[in-house]
Design a protein around this motif. Structure first.
Motif, mmCIF file in Angstrom:
data_model
loop_
_atom_site.group_PDB
_atom_site.id
_atom_site.type_symbol
_atom_site.label_atom_id
_atom_site.label_comp_id
_atom_site.label_asym_id
_atom_site.label_seq_id
_atom_site.Cartn_x
_atom_site.Cartn_y
_atom_site.Cartn_z
ATOM 1 N N THR A 47 5.850 1.782 -0.292
ATOM 2 C CA THR A 47 6.598 1.319 0.872
ATOM 3 C C THR A 47 7.897 0.682 0.382
ATOM 4 N N VAL A 64 6.239 -11.393 -0.641
ATOM 5 C CA VAL A 64 5.787 -10.031 -0.345
ATOM 6 C C VAL A 64 4.510 -9.723 -1.106
ATOM 7 N N ASP A 65 4.457 -10.133 -2.377
ATOM 8 C CA ASP A 65 3.269 -9.884 -3.188
ATOM 9 C C ASP A 65 2.067 -10.625 -2.625
ATOM 10 N N LEU A 68 0.573 -8.856 0.382
ATOM 11 C CA LEU A 68 -0.252 -7.688 0.067
ATOM 12 C C LEU A 68 -1.692 -8.079 -0.245
ATOM 13 N N SER A 71 -3.726 -5.925 -2.783
ATOM 14 C CA SER A 71 -3.967 -4.509 -2.503
ATOM 15 C C SER A 71 -2.835 -3.619 -2.984
ATOM 16 N N GLY A 72 -1.796 -4.209 -3.521
ATOM 17 C CA GLY A 72 -0.668 -3.418 -4.005
ATOM 18 C C GLY A 72 0.121 -4.194 -5.033
ATOM 19 N N GLU A 73 1.192 -3.612 -5.481
ATOM 20 C CA GLU A 73 2.029 -4.222 -6.508
ATOM 21 C C GLU A 73 3.493 -4.109 -6.104
ATOM 22 N N VAL A 74 4.215 -5.233 -6.242
ATOM 23 C CA VAL A 74 5.629 -5.268 -5.879
ATOM 24 C C VAL A 74 6.455 -4.969 -7.133
#
Length: 268
Positions: A47, A64-65, A68, A71-74
């Motif tokens: 995204t 932002v991290d 998440l 569940s994801g990586e910035v």
């Protein structure tokens, strides 16, 4: 049309089927299958977020991290730049300290005197303080390019102090040092500033900042070498003469200095 027909059922298409089609180059920017080596492949979706203010601070990426929830990586070019800047700042502090320590030990070995070693190193230390203060006042930020100036500045700037102290120990007067050696200082400083300062016109901000900080640092080195260093020589010379003169003559010298200052005040 060809890849829809090959898919079998045109109503339902998997991401893998789309990725293997002509749209694969476009889809690969947002989707990838990553083998985890355990329970099977992992479907990863990218995204892209475009902040309105251009370069965002580190805290924005941390928020932002956190959103998440693991569940994801910035990731971004900006984060890579921040990480490189942190590494360079840490290494620069250590390297500059090591350079100062190596130079100080060399001076102690050469002059065999803590006082004269401190005098020779004084202009470099003072120019560092003035340069950092000026950068802070004008709002010029340090980056992984312009911090490279600092070890170079120590290596070049210490030459001035060594020449002045050595000439003084060889018997040259302060006036002779300033009028003779000072000319060489000005010329060498101008040539160094012209060489490194030419980077100021570079379109790359890192090189341009490198040239600007070099010009600023060398200007302060020249200033402290021509102004502060002779004053330090005179001060040390007077202290040494007072010690050799003995306690009684030292008191007489102090009394004469007070009398002279009082006479100057009465004259004013």
């Amino acid at each position: 049309r060809g890849w829809i027909e090959r898919a079998g059922d045109p109503k339902y298409l998997t991401l893998q089927e789309i990725a293997s089609s002509d749209l694969g180059a476009f889809i690969s920017k947002y989707y990838a299958v990553i083998p985890d080596g355990g329970e099977g492949p992992v479907n990863a979706v990218a995204t892209y977020l475009y902040p309105e203010q251009g370069e965002m601070p580190r805290e924005w990426y941390e928020r932002v991290d956190a959103a998440l929830g693991g569940s994801g990586e910035v990731t971004s070019g900006r984060l890579v730049s921040l990480a490189i800047r942190d590494i360079v700042h840490q290494d620069f502090s250590r390297l500059t300290g090591l350079v100062f320590a190596a130079v100080a030990l060399s001076l102690l070995w050469s002059f065999r005197s803590l006082v004269w070693s401190a005098v020779a190193l004084g202009p470099v230390a003072a120019s560092f303080a003035l340069m950092l203060a000026t950068l802070l006042i004008i709002g010029h930020r340090l980056n992984f390019m312009n911090v490279l100036v600092f070890p170079i500045l120590v290596g070049i700037g210490i030459d001035y102090g060594i020449h002045v102290v050595q000439r003084h120990l060889d018997g040259a007067t302060v006036r002779a040092i300033i009028t003779e050696t000072g000319r060489a200082f000005v010329l060498t400083t101008l040539t160094t500033m012209a060489g490194f300062g030419s980077l100021v016109i570079s379109r790359y901000k890192g090189l341009s900042s490198f040239g600007f900080v070099t010009i600023l640092g060398m200007s302060f080195v020249l200033l402290t070498s021509l102004v502060a260093l002779p004053a330090m020589l005179v001060l040390v010379q007077r202290r040494q003469a007072a010690r050799k003169a003995g306690p009684s003559e030292e008191r007489d010298m102090g009394a004469r200095e007070k009398t002279d200052r009082g006479a100057v005040g009465d004259g004013q």
